[in-house]
Design a protein around this motif. Sequence first.
Motif, PDB file in Angstrom:
ATOM      1  N   VAL A 215       0.917  -1.105  -0.192  1.00 20.22           N
ATOM      2  CA  VAL A 215      -0.117  -0.271  -0.553  1.00 20.22           C
ATOM      3  C   VAL A 215       0.925   1.458   0.137  1.00 20.22           C
ATOM      4  O   VAL A 215       1.655   0.964   0.852  1.00 20.22           O
ATOM      5  CB  VAL A 215      -0.840  -0.256   1.384  1.00 20.22           C
ATOM      6  CG1 VAL A 215      -1.671   1.516   1.362  1.00 20.22           C
ATOM      7  CG2 VAL A 215      -1.563  -1.205   1.279  1.00 20.22           C
ATOM      8  N   SER A 216       0.395   2.384  -0.694  1.00 22.68           N
ATOM      9  CA  SER A 216       1.714   3.285  -0.638  1.00 22.68           C
ATOM     10  C   SER A 216       0.820   4.749  -0.910  1.00 22.68           C
ATOM     11  O   SER A 216       1.260   6.185  -1.148  1.00 22.68           O
ATOM     12  CB  SER A 216       2.132   3.806  -2.007  1.00 22.68           C
ATOM     13  OG  SER A 216       1.783   2.985  -3.859  1.00 22.68           O
ATOM     14  N   ASP A 217      -1.074   4.407  -1.071  1.00 24.05           N
ATOM     15  CA  ASP A 217      -2.032   5.742  -1.402  1.00 24.05           C
ATOM     16  C   ASP A 217      -1.144   6.664   0.216  1.00 24.05           C
ATOM     17  O   ASP A 217      -1.522   7.755  -0.803  1.00 24.05           O
ATOM     18  CB  ASP A 217      -3.363   5.263  -1.929  1.00 24.05           C
ATOM     19  CG  ASP A 217      -3.299   4.869  -0.467  1.00 24.05           C
ATOM     20  OD1 ASP A 217      -2.822   4.490   0.129  1.00 24.05           O
ATOM     21  OD2 ASP A 217      -4.814   4.914  -0.639  1.00 24.05           O
ATOM     22  N   TYR A 218      -0.871   6.353   1.245  1.00 24.23           N
ATOM     23  CA  TYR A 218      -1.198   7.480   1.358  1.00 24.23           C
ATOM     24  C   TYR A 218       0.160   8.249   1.848  1.00 24.23           C
ATOM     25  O   TYR A 218       0.538   9.216   1.929  1.00 24.23           O
ATOM     26  CB  TYR A 218      -0.701   7.068   2.536  1.00 24.23           C
ATOM     27  CG  TYR A 218       0.430   6.412   3.522  1.00 24.23           C
ATOM     28  CD1 TYR A 218       1.193   6.527   3.763  1.00 24.23           C
ATOM     29  CD2 TYR A 218       0.184   4.751   2.499  1.00 24.23           C
ATOM     30  CE1 TYR A 218       2.474   5.696   4.149  1.00 24.23           C
ATOM     31  CE2 TYR A 218       1.657   3.796   2.618  1.00 24.23           C
ATOM     32  CZ  TYR A 218       2.116   4.557   3.886  1.00 24.23           C
ATOM     33  OH  TYR A 218       3.977   4.054   3.714  1.00 24.23           O
ATOM     34  N   SER A 219       1.100   7.886   0.415  1.00 27.05           N
ATOM     35  CA  SER A 219       2.209   8.469   0.539  1.00 27.05           C
ATOM     36  C   SER A 219       3.004   9.670  -0.200  1.00 27.05           C
ATOM     37  O   SER A 219       3.183  10.270  -0.536  1.00 27.05           O
ATOM     38  CB  SER A 219       3.521   7.486   0.415  1.00 27.05           C
ATOM     39  OG  SER A 219       3.561   6.874  -0.929  1.00 27.05           O
ATOM     40  N   TYR A 220       1.403   9.947  -0.767  1.00 26.82           N
ATOM     41  CA  TYR A 220       0.943  11.043  -1.367  1.00 26.82           C
ATOM     42  C   TYR A 220       0.179  11.932  -1.004  1.00 26.82           C
ATOM     43  O   TYR A 220       0.210  13.227  -1.247  1.00 26.82           O
ATOM     44  CB  TYR A 220      -0.171  10.549  -3.015  1.00 26.82           C
ATOM     45  CG  TYR A 220       0.551   9.761  -4.154  1.00 26.82           C
ATOM     46  CD1 TYR A 220       1.262   9.842  -4.994  1.00 26.82           C
ATOM     47  CD2 TYR A 220       0.648   8.450  -4.020  1.00 26.82           C
ATOM     48  CE1 TYR A 220       2.432   9.150  -5.510  1.00 26.82           C
ATOM     49  CE2 TYR A 220       0.531   7.246  -4.396  1.00 26.82           C
ATOM     50  CZ  TYR A 220       1.812   8.002  -5.846  1.00 26.82           C
ATOM     51  OH  TYR A 220       2.799   6.704  -6.465  1.00 26.82           O
ATOM     52  N   GLU A 221       0.098  12.036   0.034  1.00 27.28           N
ATOM     53  CA  GLU A 221      -0.688  13.279   0.362  1.00 27.28           C
ATOM     54  C   GLU A 221       1.057  13.922   2.355  1.00 27.28           C
ATOM     55  O   GLU A 221       1.320  13.192   2.138  1.00 27.28           O
ATOM     56  CB  GLU A 221      -1.923  12.347   1.996  1.00 27.28           C
ATOM     57  CG  GLU A 221      -2.668  12.023   0.714  1.00 27.28           C
ATOM     58  CD  GLU A 221      -3.325  12.639   0.296  1.00 27.28           C
ATOM     59  OE1 GLU A 221      -3.330  13.618   0.118  1.00 27.28           O
ATOM     60  OE2 GLU A 221      -4.283  12.376  -1.248  1.00 27.28           O
TER      61      GLU A 221
END
Length: 378
Positions: free
Chosen positions: A127-133
């Motif tokens: 999971v990597s989606d959080y790393s764009y915020e």
Amino acid sequence: MKVCIVQTPYSTDYSKSDEYFKWEMEAFDRCDPTMDLIVFPEATDTPCMAHSAADVVNSYNKYIDALYEKACETAKRCNAVVFLNAHSKTEKGLYNTTFAIDRNGKLAGTYDKQHLTPKESTVYNVVSDYSYEHSVPTVIEIDGLRYCFLTCYDFYFYEAFPTLARQKPDIIIGCSHQRSDKQSALETMSKFCAYNCNAYVVRASVSMGEDSVIGGGSCVVAPDGEMLLDMKSRTGLETVEIDPTKKYYKPAGFGNPDAAHYEYIEAGRRPWKYRPGGSAIVRHNRLMEYPRICAHRGFNTVAPENSLPAFGAAIAMGAQEIEFDLWWTKDNEIVSIHDARLDRVSNGTGLVYEHTLQELRQYDFGGKLMRNLRVCRS
């Protein structure tokens, strides 16, 4: 404080996973009560290179429970703080997570790796989606010490160091692999981080072979950049004594009071000289989900359309995109304006491209929403 770093052997042959996992478990048993801080490398639940997402999931399912239980037992037995990196599971999938376990064997907090390699996201499905915020650096305080984190790939993003330094960490935990870098480069990176953050860097990695000059490089670096311990490619457990309260302060320019390096830099920082950061950076179009908000000519109901105030208002309200129009001036400058004519959007008349930039600056583009809004040069 006695710090212990563990550098494990590593293999690209996934079939040897049981053998290498056994080595890790035995390393926990070799830890003793003289140690105050114990740090293991990245992805200890995947002790040999995974070649697919299925390999990662298989290793996680097979090893994580025994691994985590062993880490907690070791922390309690040794009366030490233990940092263990492995995968953690949520409804979204697997995360690359560092676990902080206190002296009582209890979870004190976690850190999710902020910069995942392309392979982790695309091949291993981590999971990597959080790393764009945007996020504030993780700080976990244990026994009065402030711990911050960099996991493997995180070490390469030097622009993040000033934000890390502002958290005033005492120790930066680096659970790493970095298997393709020379040890000389790993040493430079670790020293650079310690010096810039005025903190000890405690980095644990994996050995690519006793004679290898790449990978490995588990180390402990003092805030002044002094290398206190460097394991090169040696495997095993090695220790060093540190004083985590000791900081490094230097003259902040000739004749000025002593300050930490990052404080000296902050005093003269010119952020407008650097590439954009924070909210000025958005995901690439292929990564942004639909539906999303697009501000037509900016937030044009609270500020004049196609103006910087309208664009700023749109960003402040959370718009993910802004639509705007551009025209050339007579002297080949570019201005943001919708109409070819000036009549509707200003107190001027005629065509935009029949005017020079200097001539356009004489007109008011504020309309009914804002008085005396002039053309500016960005």
